[in-house]
Motif scaffolding. Structure first.
Motif, PDB file in Angstrom:
ATOM      1  N   UNK A  70       0.787  -1.228   0.000  1.00 34.25           N
ATOM      2  CA  UNK A  70       0.000   0.000   0.000  1.00 34.25           C
ATOM      3  C   UNK A  70       0.821   1.281   0.000  1.00 34.25           C
ATOM      4  N   UNK A  71       2.131   1.158  -0.189  1.00 36.83           N
ATOM      5  CA  UNK A  71       2.983   2.346  -0.180  1.00 36.83           C
ATOM      6  C   UNK A  71       3.738   2.417  -1.496  1.00 36.83           C
ATOM      7  N   UNK A  72       4.436   3.522  -1.715  1.00 36.56           N
ATOM      8  CA  UNK A  72       5.098   3.745  -2.998  1.00 36.56           C
ATOM      9  C   UNK A  72       6.200   2.719  -3.243  1.00 36.56           C
ATOM     10  N   UNK A  73       6.194   2.178  -4.456  1.00 39.79           N
ATOM     11  CA  UNK A  73       7.270   1.311  -4.917  1.00 39.79           C
ATOM     12  C   UNK A  73       7.159   1.213  -6.433  1.00 39.79           C
ATOM     13  N   UNK A  74       8.214   0.721  -7.070  1.00 38.99           N
ATOM     14  CA  UNK A  74       8.250   0.680  -8.539  1.00 38.99           C
ATOM     15  C   UNK A  74       8.236  -0.732  -9.102  1.00 38.99           C
ATOM     16  N   UNK A  75       8.065  -1.740  -8.260  1.00 37.60           N
ATOM     17  CA  UNK A  75       8.158  -3.114  -8.746  1.00 37.60           C
ATOM     18  C   UNK A  75       6.943  -3.500  -9.589  1.00 37.60           C
ATOM     19  N   UNK A  76       7.183  -4.453 -10.489  1.00 37.72           N
ATOM     20  CA  UNK A  76       6.108  -4.950 -11.344  1.00 37.72           C
ATOM     21  C   UNK A  76       5.954  -6.450 -11.124  1.00 37.72           C
ATOM     22  N   UNK A  77       4.995  -7.032 -11.841  1.00 39.67           N
ATOM     23  CA  UNK A  77       4.673  -8.447 -11.657  1.00 39.67           C
ATOM     24  C   UNK A  77       5.888  -9.355 -11.878  1.00 39.67           C
ATOM     25  N   UNK A  78       6.716  -9.055 -12.851  1.00 40.59           N
ATOM     26  CA  UNK A  78       7.876  -9.914 -13.125  1.00 40.59           C
ATOM     27  C   UNK A  78       8.805  -9.980 -11.913  1.00 40.59           C
ATOM     28  N   UNK A  79       9.090  -8.843 -11.297  1.00 41.90           N
ATOM     29  CA  UNK A  79       9.983  -8.840 -10.131  1.00 41.90           C
ATOM     30  C   UNK A  79       9.296  -9.440  -8.910  1.00 41.90           C
ATOM     31  N   UNK A  80       8.025  -9.131  -8.711  1.00 44.21           N
ATOM     32  CA  UNK A  80       7.296  -9.654  -7.557  1.00 44.21           C
ATOM     33  C   UNK A  80       7.184 -11.174  -7.621  1.00 44.21           C
ATOM     34  N   UNK A  81       7.078 -11.714  -8.816  1.00 45.38           N
ATOM     35  CA  UNK A  81       7.033 -13.170  -8.998  1.00 45.38           C
ATOM     36  C   UNK A  81       8.313 -13.805  -8.434  1.00 45.38           C
ATOM     37  N   UNK A  82       9.445 -13.131  -8.565  1.00 44.42           N
ATOM     38  CA  UNK A  82      10.721 -13.631  -8.035  1.00 44.42           C
ATOM     39  C   UNK A  82      10.772 -13.569  -6.512  1.00 44.42           C
ATOM     40  N   UNK A  83      10.070 -12.622  -5.921  1.00 44.97           N
ATOM     41  CA  UNK A  83      10.146 -12.388  -4.480  1.00 44.97           C
ATOM     42  C   UNK A  83       9.147 -13.190  -3.659  1.00 44.97           C
ATOM     43  N   UNK A  84       8.061 -13.608  -4.288  1.00 38.30           N
ATOM     44  CA  UNK A  84       6.997 -14.308  -3.574  1.00 38.30           C
ATOM     45  C   UNK A  84       6.840 -15.723  -4.124  1.00 38.30           C
ATOM     46  N   UNK A  85       7.181 -16.747  -3.345  1.00 29.09           N
ATOM     47  CA  UNK A  85       7.105 -18.124  -3.829  1.00 29.09           C
ATOM     48  C   UNK A  85       5.708 -18.552  -4.289  1.00 29.09           C
ATOM     49  N   UNK A  86       4.661 -17.963  -3.752  1.00 28.84           N
ATOM     50  CA  UNK A  86       3.295 -18.359  -4.108  1.00 28.84           C
ATOM     51  C   UNK A  86       2.618 -17.336  -5.028  1.00 28.84           C
ATOM     52  N   UNK A  87       3.386 -16.472  -5.642  1.00 31.34           N
ATOM     53  CA  UNK A  87       2.839 -15.436  -6.521  1.00 31.34           C
ATOM     54  C   UNK A  87       2.008 -16.048  -7.658  1.00 31.34           C
ATOM     55  N   UNK A  88       2.548 -17.034  -8.328  1.00 27.63           N
ATOM     56  CA  UNK A  88       1.836 -17.664  -9.452  1.00 27.63           C
ATOM     57  C   UNK A  88       0.532 -18.303  -8.985  1.00 27.63           C
ATOM     58  N   UNK A  89       0.526 -18.889  -7.787  1.00 29.03           N
ATOM     59  CA  UNK A  89      -0.704 -19.469  -7.243  1.00 29.03           C
ATOM     60  C   UNK A  89      -1.762 -18.403  -7.025  1.00 29.03           C
ATOM     61  N   UNK A  90      -1.326 -17.252  -6.498  1.00 29.19           N
ATOM     62  CA  UNK A  90      -2.278 -16.165  -6.267  1.00 29.19           C
ATOM     63  C   UNK A  90      -2.848 -15.650  -7.592  1.00 29.19           C
ATOM     64  N   UNK A  91      -1.990 -15.451  -8.572  1.00 32.24           N
ATOM     65  CA  UNK A  91      -2.451 -14.958  -9.880  1.00 32.24           C
ATOM     66  C   UNK A  91      -3.402 -15.967 -10.526  1.00 32.24           C
ATOM     67  N   UNK A  92      -3.117 -17.243 -10.396  1.00 34.51           N
ATOM     68  CA  UNK A  92      -4.018 -18.267 -10.941  1.00 34.51           C
ATOM     69  C   UNK A  92      -5.374 -18.222 -10.247  1.00 34.51           C
ATOM     70  N   UNK A  93      -5.378 -18.015  -8.944  1.00 32.56           N
ATOM     71  CA  UNK A  93      -6.630 -17.892  -8.205  1.00 32.56           C
ATOM     72  C   UNK A  93      -7.399 -16.646  -8.649  1.00 32.56           C
ATOM     73  N   UNK A  94      -6.688 -15.540  -8.814  1.00 28.34           N
ATOM     74  CA  UNK A  94      -7.337 -14.325  -9.312  1.00 28.34           C
ATOM     75  C   UNK A  94      -7.915 -14.556 -10.695  1.00 28.34           C
ATOM     76  N   UNK A  95      -7.180 -15.216 -11.570  1.00 29.94           N
ATOM     77  CA  UNK A  95      -7.668 -15.494 -12.920  1.00 29.94           C
ATOM     78  C   UNK A  95      -8.956 -16.315 -12.881  1.00 29.94           C
ATOM     79  N   UNK A  96      -9.004 -17.256 -11.951  1.00 27.06           N
ATOM     80  CA  UNK A  96     -10.196 -18.097 -11.834  1.00 27.06           C
ATOM     81  C   UNK A  96     -11.382 -17.326 -11.250  1.00 27.06           C
ATOM     82  N   UNK A  97     -11.134 -16.497 -10.221  1.00 26.35           N
ATOM     83  CA  UNK A  97     -12.220 -15.810  -9.530  1.00 26.35           C
ATOM     84  C   UNK A  97     -12.634 -14.484 -10.176  1.00 26.35           C
ATOM     85  N   UNK A  98     -11.748 -13.874 -10.928  1.00 27.98           N
ATOM     86  CA  UNK A  98     -12.069 -12.587 -11.565  1.00 27.98           C
ATOM     87  C   UNK A  98     -11.568 -12.578 -13.011  1.00 27.98           C
ATOM     88  N   UNK A  99     -12.088 -13.473 -13.857  1.00 30.93           N
ATOM     89  CA  UNK A  99     -11.596 -13.546 -15.236  1.00 30.93           C
ATOM     90  C   UNK A  99     -11.905 -12.280 -16.042  1.00 30.93           C
TER      91      UNK A  99
END
Length: 180
Positions: A136-165
């Protein structure tokens, strides 16, 4: 008082370090240990912008040392103290504390000053230590970098894709940090 200090420092940047020295001598150190609602809920009477990252606790000293070195070597006038806190690890997919104990480092800039140089230097420092941004604060990161930092990032995005296509809950910020 903090607002006045930053107004004067903004109008007279050369005075900022002397103002900070005086403020540092007159303000007493504070330590809080309590439930988060009792510690982190406080009135904010001075307008500012903020960038906060979680880094592994073992990286706190190197991060602060590097940030202090950058501040001392340059001419950036900073009138708001750096905040540091810590928290235990958790198992939430997109939590900054996902499976690691963290120290949180928050840098601020008075709203009338341009924060880009300071925040860019800070982001470069925490990037070398696996820093995860406060969502919720200022930062410049994007999905590609966040995917590297969060081990479950892809799982979350897949869940979002399923629940909010249809991307009913999309906005430009979410498109940047989660991918469109």
């Amino acid at each position: 008082m903090l607002g006045l200090i930053n107004e004067v420092g903004t109008r007279r940047p050369a005075w900022q370090s002397r103002i900070n020295e005086l403020a540092g001598r007159t303000l007493s150190p504070r330590t809080f240990i309590d439930h988060s609602a009792a510690v982190f809920v406080s009135p904010r009477r001075v307008r500012f912008v903020e960038c906060e990252y979680a880094v592994p606790r073992t990286s706190l000293v190197p991060v602060i040392t590097e940030l202090r070195r950058w501040i001392d070597a340059g001419d950036e006038q900073i009138g708001i103290p750096i905040e540091i806190r810590s928290a235990a690890a958790d198992d939430l997919w997109l939590s900054t504390g996902h499976h690691r104990e963290n120290a949180y480092v928050a840098v601020h800039h008075y709203w009338r000053r341009d924060p880009r140089r300071y925040f860019a230097a800070f982001e470069a420092i925490v990037a070398a230590h696996g820093g995860r941004p406060h969502w919720g604060k200022m930062h410049t990161l994007d999905a590609a970098r966040l995917r590297e930092l969060y081990p479950r990032f892809a799982d979350f995005v897949a869940l979002r894709d399923r629940l909010d296509p249809a991307r009913v809950f999309a906005n430009p910020y979410l498109d940047r940090v989660l991918g469109a």
